[in-house]
Design an enzyme around this catalytic site. Structure first.
Site, PDB file in Angstrom:
ATOM      1  N   GLU A   1      60.420  -6.299 -41.459  1.00  0.00           N
ATOM      2  CA  GLU A   1      60.078  -7.724 -41.379  1.00  0.00           C
ATOM      3  C   GLU A   1      61.249  -8.491 -40.765  1.00  0.00           C
ATOM      4  OE1 GLU A   1      58.480  -9.423 -44.953  1.00  0.00           O
ATOM      5  OE2 GLU A   1      57.634  -7.514 -45.646  1.00  0.00           O
TER       6      GLU A   1
ATOM      7  N   THR B   1      55.251  -7.491 -42.959  1.00  0.00           N
ATOM      8  CA  THR B   1      55.422  -6.314 -42.103  1.00  0.00           C
ATOM      9  C   THR B   1      54.909  -6.609 -40.698  1.00  0.00           C
ATOM     10  OG1 THR B   1      55.019  -5.006 -44.066  1.00  0.00           O
ATOM     11  CG2 THR B   1      54.960  -3.849 -41.965  1.00  0.00           C
TER      12      THR B   1
ATOM     13  N   GLN C   1      52.308  -1.030 -56.908  1.00  0.00           N
ATOM     14  CA  GLN C   1      51.546  -2.141 -56.327  1.00  0.00           C
ATOM     15  C   GLN C   1      50.042  -1.957 -56.543  1.00  0.00           C
ATOM     16  OE1 GLN C   1      52.438  -2.635 -52.154  1.00  0.00           O
ATOM     17  NE2 GLN C   1      51.219  -4.496 -51.923  1.00  0.00           N
TER      18      GLN C   1
ATOM     19  N   HIS D   1      48.985  -5.395 -39.426  1.00  0.00           N
ATOM     20  CA  HIS D   1      49.347  -4.857 -40.744  1.00  0.00           C
ATOM     21  C   HIS D   1      48.251  -5.183 -41.759  1.00  0.00           C
ATOM     22  CE1 HIS D   1      51.799  -3.747 -44.211  1.00  0.00           C
ATOM     23  NE2 HIS D   1      51.616  -4.948 -44.726  1.00  0.00           N
TER      24      HIS D   1
ATOM     25  N   ASP E   1      61.633  -5.091 -46.710  1.00  0.00           N
ATOM     26  CA  ASP E   1      60.981  -5.404 -47.986  1.00  0.00           C
ATOM     27  C   ASP E   1      60.488  -4.100 -48.611  1.00  0.00           C
ATOM     28  OD1 ASP E   1      59.755  -6.721 -50.066  1.00  0.00           O
ATOM     29  OD2 ASP E   1      57.957  -7.229 -48.924  1.00  0.00           O
TER      30      ASP E   1
ATOM     31  N   LYS F   1      57.668  -5.130 -55.734  1.00  0.00           N
ATOM     32  CA  LYS F   1      58.445  -5.783 -54.677  1.00  0.00           C
ATOM     33  C   LYS F   1      59.758  -6.378 -55.172  1.00  0.00           C
ATOM     34  CE  LYS F   1      55.083  -5.758 -51.447  1.00  0.00           C
ATOM     35  NZ  LYS F   1      55.223  -5.368 -50.041  1.00  0.00           N
TER      36      LYS F   1
ATOM     37  N   ARG G   1      39.426  -1.332 -48.161  1.00  0.00           N
ATOM     38  CA  ARG G   1      38.066  -1.818 -47.901  1.00  0.00           C
ATOM     39  C   ARG G   1      37.670  -1.422 -46.479  1.00  0.00           C
ATOM     40  NH1 ARG G   1      41.175  -5.810 -49.786  1.00  0.00           N
ATOM     41  NH2 ARG G   1      41.477  -6.513 -47.654  1.00  0.00           N
TER      42      ARG G   1
HETATM   43 MN    MN Z   1      56.529  -7.631 -47.418  1.00  0.00          MN
END
Ligand code: MN
Length: 437
Positions: free
Chosen positions: A212, A370, A251, A145, A244, A264, A154
């Site tokens: 998760e 995750t 974000q 993840h 989650d 979150k 990136r």
């Molecule tokens: Mn999470």
């Protein structure tokens, strides 16, 4: 670390017939805990243990006169609507109750006569949070993840240099963790499109799930103390499934420099049943680290952690759109994965969390992050499945998704199975997105 004992014997059968079909999540070898009451009754929530398609009412069991000693003391604590007091009692008491319940629920047990009236059908029950969660931390324990997400931001340098040394995490918010079955409005927040000059306020356009596992701390530690890697598992009460929910566009705008915040904190959904650390003992596996990677530092290393720190838990996430519901079609799978892909063990997360003297409290939760696996089909969030929204997922009915729509229901399930052990499961975490308000 828990050893196998008589409660794990795959040959055990229960006098509750539905526990013996080999398919249930809740055979007598599981015995997970939840808080429940009968639907539509103005009665108190109390602790329950799942057995087949039934719930053993622990408040009723405490009054049955069948149990004594530590098990009876534990049952009295479990009669409350939250299990924190029981979770604080520690692993010897949890084990004593598990053993007593296992013996009382076995085929041929004398206790059947007194306990059969303490059963409530799961179809007649509703759940609330099993405990108060004083504090919640979300880790980032799947390197797959972390690499997939990092590559979106990136491409040349997806994994930051600290990843292979530190179990990365952030302190999250516990007030918005709720129980399976919840629905919640699409969050509103500040976002800024790459081509916009200024941010705007509006409904999230890139709403996502994250598959998760949630980990419940049982007995805590004092502020200023640390939990060693070999003691860590003694502090872990059990595990649940954890969604989650994440607002990716919120974000993207807010996360620098201090990390996730409003992206979150609007909703997270757990499964109602806590599968105990002891029940998971047959599914412990080796923890290994690729020889080309840095080996964990000494405080995150022990023989026990290497031999049995990993967990083999099969995980799956499914979607049911409003159209599918209207058509009467079943939820469809989006991804499958496994807890064994975690770069860090539960014990390493617990030990790292406390190494500076942070005090963990009974009921504290941390989540794994995750839990994506190495294969593209094991990507456990839409942002990975669709490469940041560029490649939509097509569902069997022709609908497509880049992120989640209003009316979508996301279902997470998990189970353990192997030759020589009873199949045990976690039930499910189910949550539905409502339109923004
Ligand atoms: Mn999470």
């Amino acid at each position: 670390m828990y050893e196998l004992n008589e409660t794990h014997d795959p040959k055990l059968l229960s006098w509750v017939a539905s526990a013996n079909d080999g398919k249930t999540d809740f055979p007598i070898q599981n015995l997970p805990f939840a808080s429940f009451r009968k639907i539509g009754r103005n009665e108190a929530f109390r602790g329950g243990v799942a057995i087949g398609d039934q719930i053993l009412d622990l408040a009723a069991a405490a009054k049955s006169g069948i149990f004594d000693g530590e098990a009876q003391t534990a049952l009295e604590s479990c009669s409350k609507d939250k299990l924190n007091e029981f979770m604080a009692m520690g692993s010897n008491v949890w084990s004593a109750l598990r053993l007593a319940l296992s013996r009382a629920l076995r085929s041929g047990a004398i206790a059947e006569a007194g306990l059969s009236s303490c059963l409530v059908s799961m179809s007649d029950a509703e759940h609330t949070m099993p405990c108060v969660i004083p504090d919640y931390t979300d880790f980032y324990a799947s390197i797959h993840h972390a690499t997939n997400i990092g590559a979106l931001f990136r491409p040349d340098n997806p994994l930051l240099p600290n990843y292979k040394w530190i179990p990365i995490g952030y302190h999250g918010r516990s007030s918005s963790i709720d129980i399976s079955g919840q629905s919640f409005p699409r969050p509103v927040g500040q976002t800024k499109a790459p081509d916009a000059d200024v941010p705007s306020l509006g409904p999230c356009k890139r709403l996502d799930f994250e598959l998760e596992m949630g980990i419940f701390v049982g007995s805590g530690n004092k502020m200023g103390s640390r939990v060693s890697i070999d003691d860590a598992n003694e502090h872990i009460f059990g595990m649940c499934l954890f969604n989650d929910w994440s607002a990716r566009d919120i974000q993207g705008w807010e996360y620098q420099p201090l990390g996730p915040f409003l992206a979150k904190n609007f909703a997270s959904t757990i499964s109602p049943w806590i599968v105990t650390n002891e029940a998971l003992a047959p599914y412990r596996i080796e923890f290994t680290r690729d020889e080309n990677d840095p080996q964990p530092m000494d405080y995150l290393t022990s023989e026990t952690n290497s031999n049995s720190g990993g967990l083999d838990i099969n995980l799956e996430v499914l979607i049911e759109t409003k159209t599918m519901r209207d058509q009467g079609s079943k939820p469809v799978s989006l991804a499958t994965s496994n807890m064994k892909y975690s770069y860090w063990t539960v014990a390493q997360m617990m030990t790292h969390h406390t190494v500076g003297g942070c005090n963990m409290q009974p009921g504290d939760m941390f989540a794994t992050g995750t839990m994506s696996g190495p294969d593209a089909s094991q990507a456990c969030a839409m942002i990975e499945l669709t490469t940041g929204g560029k490649n939509p997922v097509t569902l069997p009915n022709g609908e497509t998704r880049t992120f989640l729509d209003d009316g979508d229901t996301v279902i997470i399930t998990g189970h353990c199975s192997k030759d020589g052990a009873a199949r045990i499961g976690f039930g499910s975490s189910i949550g539905t997105i409502l339109p923004a308000i």
